[in-house]
Design a protein around this motif. Structure first.
Motif, PDB file in Angstrom:
ATOM      1  N   ASP A  10      24.020  -4.770 -26.388  1.00  0.00           N
ATOM      2  CA  ASP A  10      24.117  -4.032 -27.645  1.00  0.00           C
ATOM      3  C   ASP A  10      22.781  -4.037 -28.370  1.00  0.00           C
ATOM      4  O   ASP A  10      22.712  -3.901 -29.577  1.00  0.00           O
ATOM      5  CB  ASP A  10      25.217  -4.612 -28.531  1.00  0.00           C
ATOM      6  N   TRP A  11      21.698  -4.211 -27.621  1.00  0.00           N
ATOM      7  CA  TRP A  11      20.350  -4.287 -28.186  1.00  0.00           C
ATOM      8  C   TRP A  11      19.359  -3.707 -27.184  1.00  0.00           C
ATOM      9  O   TRP A  11      19.681  -3.492 -26.022  1.00  0.00           O
ATOM     10  CB  TRP A  11      19.991  -5.736 -28.521  1.00  0.00           C
ATOM     11  N   HIS A  12      18.178  -3.459 -27.672  1.00  0.00           N
ATOM     12  CA  HIS A  12      17.061  -3.030 -26.829  1.00  0.00           C
ATOM     13  C   HIS A  12      15.786  -3.450 -27.533  1.00  0.00           C
ATOM     14  O   HIS A  12      15.808  -3.818 -28.708  1.00  0.00           O
ATOM     15  CB  HIS A  12      17.083  -1.525 -26.568  1.00  0.00           C
ATOM     16  N   LEU A  69      21.393 -11.941 -31.914  1.00  0.00           N
ATOM     17  CA  LEU A  69      20.006 -12.067 -31.452  1.00  0.00           C
ATOM     18  C   LEU A  69      19.148 -12.764 -32.493  1.00  0.00           C
ATOM     19  O   LEU A  69      18.304 -13.597 -32.150  1.00  0.00           O
ATOM     20  CB  LEU A  69      19.409 -10.687 -31.149  1.00  0.00           C
ATOM     21  N   PHE A 103      12.688  -5.698 -31.465  1.00  0.00           N
ATOM     22  CA  PHE A 103      14.099  -5.616 -31.070  1.00  0.00           C
ATOM     23  C   PHE A 103      14.875  -4.820 -32.111  1.00  0.00           C
ATOM     24  O   PHE A 103      14.713  -5.035 -33.311  1.00  0.00           O
ATOM     25  CB  PHE A 103      14.716  -7.016 -31.002  1.00  0.00           C
ATOM     26  N   SER A 149      16.448  -2.335 -22.193  1.00  0.00           N
ATOM     27  CA  SER A 149      17.791  -2.384 -22.765  1.00  0.00           C
ATOM     28  C   SER A 149      18.548  -3.642 -22.402  1.00  0.00           C
ATOM     29  O   SER A 149      18.422  -4.154 -21.284  1.00  0.00           O
ATOM     30  CB  SER A 149      18.611  -1.181 -22.287  1.00  0.00           C
ATOM     31  N   GLY A 206      19.011  -2.653 -32.562  1.00  0.00           N
ATOM     32  CA  GLY A 206      20.349  -2.447 -32.033  1.00  0.00           C
ATOM     33  C   GLY A 206      20.605  -0.953 -31.904  1.00  0.00           C
ATOM     34  O   GLY A 206      19.676  -0.148 -32.008  1.00  0.00           O
ATOM     35  N   GLU A 207      21.858  -0.601 -31.688  1.00  0.00           N
ATOM     36  CA  GLU A 207      22.232   0.807 -31.557  1.00  0.00           C
ATOM     37  C   GLU A 207      23.459   1.095 -32.409  1.00  0.00           C
ATOM     38  O   GLU A 207      24.321   0.244 -32.571  1.00  0.00           O
ATOM     39  CB  GLU A 207      22.570   1.138 -30.100  1.00  0.00           C
ATOM     40  N   VAL A 240      19.214  -4.717 -35.562  1.00  0.00           N
ATOM     41  CA  VAL A 240      19.258  -5.721 -34.497  1.00  0.00           C
ATOM     42  C   VAL A 240      20.519  -6.558 -34.697  1.00  0.00           C
ATOM     43  O   VAL A 240      20.862  -6.908 -35.832  1.00  0.00           O
ATOM     44  CB  VAL A 240      17.974  -6.577 -34.497  1.00  0.00           C
ATOM     45  N   PRO A 241      21.263  -6.845 -33.637  1.00  0.00           N
ATOM     46  CA  PRO A 241      22.493  -7.629 -33.793  1.00  0.00           C
ATOM     47  C   PRO A 241      22.222  -9.040 -34.322  1.00  0.00           C
ATOM     48  O   PRO A 241      21.223  -9.666 -33.955  1.00  0.00           O
ATOM     49  CB  PRO A 241      23.063  -7.688 -32.368  1.00  0.00           C
TER      50      PRO A 241
END
Length: 116
Positions: A44-46, A101, A85, A41, A87-88, A97-98
């Motif tokens: 604002d991403w993982h 990134l 990758f 994590s 996002g949430e 994904v943001p």
């Protein structure tokens, strides 16, 4: 199941990193990382990678290391194998994904984007 925009970074430097829309379900993620998934994590991403990547002697993912180091200022592990990758959403589900990134990945090593 949710459809999300993902940043996919293969460990093989000959394969391009890419942005594409995926079904972010477990089966798809396992297929993309070639095994059971482990999550790492960020803010604002993982990202997901093969949980046995080191044991299976998968190649290190240098582009992921570069991206994580640039984004967080530290590198806590060696990431092996392909990486996905995401996002949430506000309620904790898988999300796109943001853009920051994607922009950073584009600057660091270039990306392929799926046709619109």
């Amino acid at each position: 199941m949710s459809t999300c925009t993902a940043l996919i970074i293969p460990a093989d430097l000959k394969e391009p990193a890419r942005v594409e829309t995926i079904d972010a379900g477990l089966e798809t993620l396992q297929t993309l990382v070639a095994g059971n998934i482990e999550a790492v994590s960020g803010d604002d991403w993982h990202f997901y990678l093969n949980e046995e990547g080191k044991i299976l002697n998968l190649p290190p993912n240098r582009r992921t290391a570069m991206l994580v180091l640039e984004k967080t200022g530290m590198l806590a592990d060696v990431y092996c194998g392909n990486v996905v990758f995401l996002g949430e959403t506000h309620d904790g589900d898988e999300g796109n994904v943001p853009e920051h990134l994607i922009d950073l990945a584009q600057q660091l090593f270039g990306l392929e984007r799926e046709a619109a």
